[in-house]
Scaffold this active site. Structure first.
Site, PDB file in Angstrom:
ATOM      1  N   ASP A  12       0.864  -1.190   0.000  1.00 30.43           N
ATOM      2  CA  ASP A  12       0.000   0.000   0.000  1.00 30.43           C
ATOM      3  C   ASP A  12       0.899   1.238   0.000  1.00 30.43           C
ATOM      4  OD1 ASP A  12      -2.154   1.658   0.136  1.00 30.43           O
ATOM      5  OD2 ASP A  12      -2.718   1.174   2.197  1.00 30.43           O
ATOM      6  N   ASP A 106      -2.784   2.490  -6.169  1.00 30.03           N
ATOM      7  CA  ASP A 106      -1.767   2.575  -5.121  1.00 30.03           C
ATOM      8  C   ASP A 106      -1.685   1.377  -4.192  1.00 30.03           C
ATOM      9  OD1 ASP A 106      -4.243   3.125  -4.043  1.00 30.03           O
ATOM     10  OD2 ASP A 106      -3.518   4.657  -2.669  1.00 30.03           O
ATOM     11  N   GLU A 107      -2.393   0.297  -4.472  1.00 29.54           N
ATOM     12  CA  GLU A 107      -2.276  -0.881  -3.608  1.00 29.54           C
ATOM     13  C   GLU A 107      -2.575  -2.152  -4.381  1.00 29.54           C
ATOM     14  OE1 GLU A 107      -5.196  -1.518  -0.475  1.00 29.54           O
ATOM     15  OE2 GLU A 107      -6.451   0.068  -1.313  1.00 29.54           O
TER      16      GLU A 107
END
Length: 359
Positions: A12, A106-107
């Protein structure tokens, strides 16, 4: 000897949008910034850690964010830049395994049980991946490592920012027993509050409840809570999982009785939905307006279009039409917008329309 357990990493990125802005514009480093709309009719999409100290968080209205943090700096999102960096990060993941399940820009989850480096330690792999992300992008990431996605997701949030945590098989029970249920992945504020009222504050409290008790109080989710309190989750890492719909909603502190006042709320929600669609690089043909009344009855109103939509202004105008489609049945406690029929399949190519503005 092959491990009896899967080895799952959840990566993350730390305050991704805000961190990209601080990376590209050094004058923003160390300052509280919010990515998203401004303080007038805007919605925060992401906040820097400096801003989070003041209670600024995603989906918060710009006005409230500015009230919480008078020094807050608003920055317009640059999705092309975020996607560019996300592609670099994804390429790093694929150096280690093809089993990569992105949740957003983003993860992502990585299954490294069998990996391209022939490494035995998922913990060391996570450290190496985080170091490589920093080397190639200048951004930090946090990681969680465990035997399934549920535990890895919880672990990645444990030592944020720029940290990681491993939950080994023999640590699962003790770790979950001590954990506040609000930190369980998938248990939101409303469910956590209900659990608190039932005397369920920790994983140990949740585990002490029978399956029958949980099904009575949480219906179909009861069996899920019974399983995760024991660290059991059989969801596998699925590369390129495609969403069926994307949306956002808001519950009001005080019920609203007029469509006119609901319009302002719709504008904020349309902006958030637009941000989420653009974050996933998708658009949709069907817009659904969700209304939950003060008596908790739910009503939906939908409309499908011959073109794909992800523009904030268009979403707002079409949702507003649905709002005025018929009168309200009661005062409203929640309103939401959902976009479905997404252009996520190869045979669905996006078409865009230009919104006409009268000047």
């Amino acid at each position: 000897m092959e491990s009896a357990y899967r080895k799952i990493i959840h990566i993350d990125m730390d305050a991704f949008y805000a961190s990209v802005e601080q990376l590209d514009f050094p004058e923003l480093k160390g300052k509280p910034i919010a990515v998203g709309g401004g303080e007038i009719r805007g919605v925060v999409s992401a906040a820097s850690y400096e801003a989070r100290k003041f209670g600024v968080k995603s989906a918060m209205s710009g006005a409230l964010a500015k009230k919480n943090c008078p020094e807050l700096i608003f920055v317009k999102p640059r999705f092309d830049r975020y996607k560019e960096i996300s592609r670099i990060i994804r390429s790093i993941f694929l150096e280690y395994t093809d089993l990569v399940e992105p949740l957003s820009l983003d993860e992502a989850f990585l299954d490294v049980t069998i990996n391209k480096k022939n490494a035995q330690s998922a913990t060391l792999l996570a450290s190496e991946i985080r170091a490589k992300i920093y080397e190639k992008t200048g951004l930090t990431a946090s990681a969680g490592i465990s035997v399934n996605k549920f535990l890895a997701k919880i672990a990645s949030d444990y030592n944020k920012p720029n940290g990681q945590k491993t939950i080994n098989p023999d640590e699962i029970s003790d770790f979950l027993d001590r954990l506040d249920v609000k930190r369980f992945f998938g248990i939101g504020k409303k469910t956590a509050d209900k659990m608190y009222h039932l005397g369920i504050f920790t994983g140990a409290d949740l585990k002490s409840k029978s399956l029958e008790f949980l099904e009575i109080h949480f219906k179909n989710s009861g069996s899920h809570y019974y399983q995760i309190s024991r660290g059991i989750s059989n969801s596998i890492v699925v590369p390129d999982r495609l969403p069926k719909s994307l949306g956002a909603e808001r519950t009001f502190e005080n019920n609203i009785t007029s469509e006119v006042f609901l319009e302002d709320k719709l504008r904020w929600i349309a902006q958030e939905v637009s941000l989420r669609l653009k974050k996933r690089d998708v658009s949709g043909k069907t817009i659904t307006l969700k209304l939950k009344y003060s008596d908790f009855t739910l009503q939906t109103r939908s409309m499908s279009y011959p073109y794909f939509i992800n523009d904030e202004a268009i979403l707002f105008e079409e949702a507003k039409k649905l709002l005025y489609q018929s009168g309200l049945n009661n005062s409203v406690r929640l309103i939401g917008i959902q976009v479905s029929n997404l252009n996520i399949y190869k045979n669905k190519q996006p078409m865009y329309i230009q919104l006409r503005l009268d000047l």
